[in-house]
Write a protein that holds these residues in place. Structure first.
Motif, mmCIF file in Angstrom:
data_model
loop_
_atom_site.group_PDB
_atom_site.id
_atom_site.type_symbol
_atom_site.label_atom_id
_atom_site.label_comp_id
_atom_site.label_asym_id
_atom_site.label_seq_id
_atom_site.Cartn_x
_atom_site.Cartn_y
_atom_site.Cartn_z
ATOM 1 N N ALA A 77 102.855 -54.623 6.426
ATOM 2 C CA ALA A 77 102.770 -56.153 6.502
ATOM 3 C C ALA A 77 101.912 -56.360 7.564
ATOM 4 O O ALA A 77 101.776 -57.854 7.714
ATOM 5 N N HIS A 78 101.122 -55.660 8.499
ATOM 6 C CA HIS A 78 100.110 -56.266 9.195
ATOM 7 C C HIS A 78 98.726 -55.199 9.430
ATOM 8 O O HIS A 78 99.029 -54.291 10.173
ATOM 9 N N ASN A 79 97.801 -55.536 8.737
ATOM 10 C CA ASN A 79 96.606 -54.380 9.019
ATOM 11 C C ASN A 79 95.582 -55.295 8.821
ATOM 12 O O ASN A 79 95.614 -56.456 8.626
ATOM 13 N N HIS A 80 94.185 -54.727 9.142
ATOM 14 C CA HIS A 80 93.066 -55.236 9.170
ATOM 15 C C HIS A 80 91.945 -54.320 8.565
ATOM 16 O O HIS A 80 91.454 -53.690 8.921
ATOM 17 N N MET A 81 91.875 -54.627 7.158
ATOM 18 C CA MET A 81 91.110 -53.511 6.227
ATOM 19 C C MET A 81 89.856 -53.698 6.457
ATOM 20 O O MET A 81 89.085 -52.758 6.098
ATOM 21 N N ILE A 208 98.657 -67.841 6.006
ATOM 22 C CA ILE A 208 97.481 -68.659 7.257
ATOM 23 C C ILE A 208 98.187 -67.805 8.629
ATOM 24 O O ILE A 208 99.481 -67.751 9.079
ATOM 25 N N LYS A 209 97.016 -67.357 9.004
ATOM 26 C CA LYS A 209 97.246 -66.642 10.404
ATOM 27 C C LYS A 209 96.741 -67.394 11.582
ATOM 28 O O LYS A 209 95.539 -67.759 11.511
ATOM 29 N N ILE A 210 97.596 -67.539 12.692
ATOM 30 C CA ILE A 210 97.123 -68.187 13.635
ATOM 31 C C ILE A 210 97.323 -67.376 15.079
ATOM 32 O O ILE A 210 98.104 -66.844 14.867
ATOM 33 N N GLU A 261 103.992 -62.265 14.656
ATOM 34 C CA GLU A 261 103.223 -60.876 14.519
ATOM 35 C C GLU A 261 103.090 -60.129 16.194
ATOM 36 O O GLU A 261 102.683 -61.011 16.927
ATOM 37 N N HIS A 262 103.483 -59.019 16.338
ATOM 38 C CA HIS A 262 103.429 -58.118 17.171
ATOM 39 C C HIS A 262 104.778 -58.221 18.259
ATOM 40 O O HIS A 262 105.285 -59.401 18.218
ATOM 41 N N ASP A 263 105.088 -57.540 18.920
ATOM 42 C CA ASP A 263 106.372 -57.386 19.720
ATOM 43 C C ASP A 263 106.417 -57.548 21.396
ATOM 44 O O ASP A 263 107.256 -57.651 22.011
ATOM 45 N N THR A 319 101.671 -52.303 11.418
ATOM 46 C CA THR A 319 100.724 -51.410 12.249
ATOM 47 C C THR A 319 99.468 -52.012 12.844
ATOM 48 O O THR A 319 99.315 -51.600 14.112
ATOM 49 N N ASP A 320 98.808 -53.223 12.653
ATOM 50 C CA ASP A 320 97.655 -53.629 13.220
ATOM 51 C C ASP A 320 96.612 -52.799 13.291
ATOM 52 O O ASP A 320 95.817 -52.568 14.132
ATOM 53 N N ALA A 321 96.611 -51.670 12.317
ATOM 54 C CA ALA A 321 95.536 -51.001 11.951
ATOM 55 C C ALA A 321 94.181 -51.440 11.738
ATOM 56 O O ALA A 321 93.760 -52.195 10.890
HETATM 57 ZN ZN LIG Z 1 96.444 -57.676 14.214
#
Ligand SMILES: [Zn+2]
Length: 430
Positions: A77-81, A208-210, A261-263, A319-321
């Motif tokens: 649910a959170h990656n940067h391809m 939308i990501k902020i 997003e992020h803990d 993952t934020d990979a």
């Molecule tokens: Zn990220």
């Protein structure tokens, strides 16, 4: 004819395909139940029938998974391809990656990462920005049009933030070279917020990501309410917020953001508030390994996961990979996040649900894709061991079907059937 806003009905390459899968054990991650000896028939990319037996399908190829556990695909649910920073030469500083790698090369990296992810069973990826000039939209379109195989992409377009985005640019680079754009889309005022959301939607964003609070001038509750209102106005999109301070989290929760997003900033009090409001926790819990994190950070992260789970917060595997680890594919980097989930002692049955059902929900596709249901696209994976007993079984995905086409069989990628040289719909963002 312009068919803006109408998603493709099925993957062009799937037309004419027919399979019957014989599943030794079929897992429903929603209930945690397993059924023995089930069959799934699939035609033109979609599931036709599931049961103890299914009607014969003309020309269907039989796939023998009688010795396997069969289940729907996984979600990150959170990656940067479309970004891959690395030790050399940029010392893992992605500001330099951004300067070195063009949108064009980053799109091709994204195509490769997409196949690496799909090979590990990830059939859906929420791609949350840092993708240069809409390489994420290009990736999504390329997969939907059948140019390449890949997960279903839910992409954010450019991350929107206050001046500077997430960078700390020098005055020279910011004021004379406009360095922040296109890695970030700057929006400080209400007019700019509306314009930024609309730009992303115009160029194909599905969420939308902020950046809520990555600068000393965080977004206010009213700012975030405006983001949420305008995203809703643009076809009902939701807002995902990068949050790194408690105050930022408090404001985001008050504004009614869709996902945090992020803990980093989350704690018991904030978890309770998130649970109460039904806000998604996309924690991006990096494992402690020889290439990432520290024991101390890992222990904190695991404690937070336990607390979130105990408080009934809606959680997603994420993952934020966005980095390269020598010798590992993006899929291997991502599946290794199971280390953190295992350490949280959340039951395997619940982790599996989080990695599938919750993933479809936070990606907002649950009503049309993901679960193994008649009429849905066939996104199906198989493993040899039972993931309901030990979630590490998911490290051994040896079969992957996406949109009713076989992408991996007996542990070997077989992408040929996916490649489709048309229809050529160009930059069709729907
Ligand atoms: Zn990220």
């Amino acid at each position: 004819m312009v068919r803006r806003g109408v998603p493709p009905e099925f993957l062009p390459s799937s037309a004419g395909s027919a399979y019957v899968i014989r599943a030794g054990k079929l897992i429903d991650p929603e209930t945690g139940n397993t059924k023995d000896n089930q069959s799934i028939s699939i035609k033109d990319g979609r599931i036709i029938e599931i049961g103890d037996s299914v009607a014969p399908l003309a020309g269907a190829e039989s796939i023998d998974l009688t010795g396997s556990f069969v289940l729907p695909g996984l979600v990150d649910a959170h990656n940067h391809m479309a970004i891959t920073y690395k030790k050399f030469p940029e010392n893992d500083v992605y500001y330099y990656t951004y300067i070195q790698d063009s949108t064009a090369i980053r799109s091709i990296q994204a195509a490769s990462n997409a196949m690496q992810m799909l090979s590990f069973g990830f059939t859906v990826v929420r791609d949350l920005g840092n993708n240069a000039l809409y390489a994420d939209t290009a990736l999504r379109i390329a997969i939907e049009q059948g140019w390449i195989p890949g997960p279903t992409i839910i992409n954010s377009g450019i991350i929107i933030g206050g001046s500077g985005g997430q960078f700390q640019p020098t005055p020279e680079m910011a004021k004379y070279h406009n360095i922040v754009y296109p890695e970030y889309l700057e929006a400080d005022t209400p007019d700019e917020i509306i314009k930024a959301v609309r730009q992303n939607v115009m160029f194909g964003a599905k969420v939308i990501k902020i950046m809520v609070d990555s600068q000393p001038y965080p977004y206010t509750v009213d700012d975030m309410k405006l983001f949420i209102k305008e995203a809703a106005n643009c076809g009902g999109l939701k807002v995902a917020g990068h949050v790194q301070t408690e105050e930022g989290a408090r404001r985001a929760i008050e504004a009614g953001i869709f996902s945090i997003e992020h803990d980093i900033a989350l704690n018991d009090e904030l978890h309770r508030a998130m649970a109460q409001k039904g806000i998604w926790r996309v924690g991006t819990e990096t494992p402690f390994t020889e290439y990432s994190s520290t024991q101390e950070d890992f222990d904190k992260r695991v404690a937070k996961m336990k607390n979130a789970f105990a408080n009934g917060v809606k959680m997603a595997f994420s993952t934020d990979a966005d980095y390269y680890v020598p010798g590992m594919t993006r899929g291997q980097v991502v599946i290794n996040f199971l280390k953190t989930w295992k350490a949280s002692e959340i039951p395997a049955k619940e982790i599996l649900k989080i990695m599938t059902i919750n993933g479809y929900k936070v990606s907002e596709i649950y009503e049309k894709r993901g679960p193994l249901r008649v009429g849905f696209p066939a996104d199906i994976i198989a493993v040899k061991e039972d993931p309901l007993k030990d979630i590490d079984a998911l490290r051994g995905v040896h079969f992957v079907m996406k949109d009713g086409l076989v992408f991996k069989r007996d542990g070997v990628m077989t992408p040929e059937r996916f490649f489709h040289a048309g229809p050529v719909n160009g930059w069709n963002i729907c």
